[in-house]
Write an enzyme that holds these catalytic residues in place. Structure first.
Site, PDB file in Angstrom:
ATOM      1  N   ASP A 191     -33.498  19.728  -0.568  1.00  0.00           N
ATOM      2  CA  ASP A 191     -32.627  20.926   0.145  1.00  0.00           C
ATOM      3  C   ASP A 191     -32.095  19.725   1.358  1.00  0.00           C
ATOM      4  OD1 ASP A 191     -31.269  22.569   1.722  1.00  0.00           O
ATOM      5  OD2 ASP A 191     -32.925  23.796   2.008  1.00  0.00           O
ATOM      6  N   ASN A 208     -22.390  13.405  -0.744  1.00  0.00           N
ATOM      7  CA  ASN A 208     -21.210  14.170  -1.420  1.00  0.00           C
ATOM      8  C   ASN A 208     -21.706  15.700  -1.615  1.00  0.00           C
ATOM      9  OD1 ASN A 208     -19.481  14.726  -4.085  1.00  0.00           O
ATOM     10  ND2 ASN A 208     -21.551  15.273  -4.950  1.00  0.00           N
ATOM     11  N   TYR A 228     -14.943  26.288   5.473  1.00  0.00           N
ATOM     12  CA  TYR A 228     -14.761  25.083   4.684  1.00  0.00           C
ATOM     13  C   TYR A 228     -13.986  24.157   5.580  1.00  0.00           C
ATOM     14  CZ  TYR A 228     -14.178  21.811   0.769  1.00  0.00           C
ATOM     15  OH  TYR A 228     -13.981  20.577   0.082  1.00  0.00           O
ATOM     16  N   LYS A 274     -15.175  20.185   7.007  1.00  0.00           N
ATOM     17  CA  LYS A 274     -14.550  18.859   6.402  1.00  0.00           C
ATOM     18  C   LYS A 274     -13.662  18.047   7.636  1.00  0.00           C
ATOM     19  CE  LYS A 274     -16.101  19.152   2.343  1.00  0.00           C
ATOM     20  NZ  LYS A 274     -16.939  18.140   1.986  1.00  0.00           N
TER      21      LYS A 274
END
Length: 362
Positions: free
Chosen positions: A158, A185, A250, A254
């Site tokens: 995790d 990733n 999100y 990023k």
């Protein structure tokens, strides 16, 4: 209008632009027009005969002096573009001209987070094909087709937990050795308006998309610094530059991933004096993965062309194979989006409005 981010038309225009701005094309044309004008005139007349009448007349009527001036401008722009690209590559590699040395793929070990599916799975498969041994960190088991490969080892992990990452990292070092490649990733996304986003989910997405970058890097970077050899790849997104409606969480993660990459590269060079430890950040446009299941249909109806996981995996592994660090926007035709923060506010807002129409439910 959301197709402003990626559409077949933009790809065609970008390809045409690269051709027109190639000094390898415009340079010889300029020399020919300058020193062999009569030969060029004959060639143009011959070509014009095979074109539609109006286009042929237009081509034949262009004054030689105007054509030479235009070619000079294109050659100059092409040279500037070429030099700029070379400087970008050199600057991203501690001002080193060539590729980093000391890489032997059959001796390298990679860690790929989120390697059991999507982009991560593609990266694992391509690294293995290159001869690299790969440790997959994921909470999902490996797919059956990858379970029998001796070069792939799965470690249940995790990535939001520093303890879980540390345990998996210890196991990798014990069973395989010290990794020289780290591909951060793992990522999650779930389109949701700000007012409906729960604290639980916020903590989860920031844990997977941002905090995990610290946890994995803290485990594997020290050995890379010691050897002055390694490559840390951060998979970010086009959302690093363009905030998305219904995806503030999100977009924020990023943007954070990009900031992490930039700070990491600077620290490695200046604080740890390890110029051969490479860093790369990848900014894919919208990718057709399970992450986009909730709104991929809306994006496609709005004209957005979704990329494939294989396309991203190909470019990530090509970057690793190049033995150079850098910043990649995929597709390259969307590279201009990275400059959005320098655009006038009205132009930024037009872009965000266009993207929002494809992301917000009607």
């Amino acid at each position: 209008m959301a197709s402003v981010l990626y559409s077949p038309a933009i790809d065609v225009i970008a390809s045409a632009g690269r051709l027109v701005l190639s000094p390898f094309l415009t340079g010889p044309l300029l020399l020919s027009a300058t020193y062999y004008p009569e030969t060029v005139r004959q060639i143009v007349s011959s070509v014009a005969k095979h074109l539609p009448e109006q286009l042929g007349v237009l081509l034949s009527s262009v004054p030689q002096s105007s054509a030479i001036t235009a070619l000079r401008v294109l050659v100059a722009l092409g040279l500037i573009r070429t030099v700029n690209g070379a400087l970008n590559t050199i600057a991203s590699n501690s001002w080193r001209l060539g590729a980093a040395k000391g890489w032997n793929w059959s001796n390298e070990i990679a860690v790929v987070t989120g390697g059991s599916s999507g982009i991560g799975k593609g990266i694992v498969e391509r690294l293995v094909a290159l001869g690299v041994r790969v440790a997959v960190f994921d909470i999902q088991d490996l797919p059956k087709e990858m379970q029998g490969d001796a070069r792939i080892r799965f470690f249940h992990c995790d990535v939001t937990s520093s303890e879980s990452v540390a345990a998996a990292a210890d196991a990798v070092r014990r069973e395989l050795g010290h990794p020289s490649i780290l591909v951060n990733n793992a990522g999650i996304a779930k389109p949701m308006p700000i007012l409906k986003t729960s604290e639980e989910y916020l903590r989860r997405i920031f844990g997977v998309n941002v905090m995990s970058l610290w946890f994995t890097t803290q485990q594997f970077l020290p050995r890379m610094i010691q050897l002055d050899k390694g490559h840390i790849v951060t998979v970010a997104s086009i959302a690093s530059f363009v905030a998305l409606a219904t995806a503030a969480d999100y977009s924020a993660t990023k943007a954070g991933a990009l900031a992490f990459h930039e700070s990491l590269a600077s620290e490695i060079k200046h604080q740890y004096k390890a110029p051969s430890v490479l860093t790369s950040v990848i900014h894919p446009n919208f990718v057709k993965t399970p992450l986009l299941d909730d709104f991929s249909g809306r994006l496609e109806r709005a004209g957005v062309r979704l990329l494939t996981s294989d396309r991203i995996a190909d470019e990530v592994v090509a970057q690793i194979k190049s033995k150079r660090g850098g910043q990649l926007v995929i597709p390259s035709s969307a590279t201009g989006i990275s400059a959005i923060r320098g655009w006038p506010t009205w132009l930024q807002e037009l872009l965000r409005d266009a993207v929002a129409k494809g992301a917000v439910k009607p």
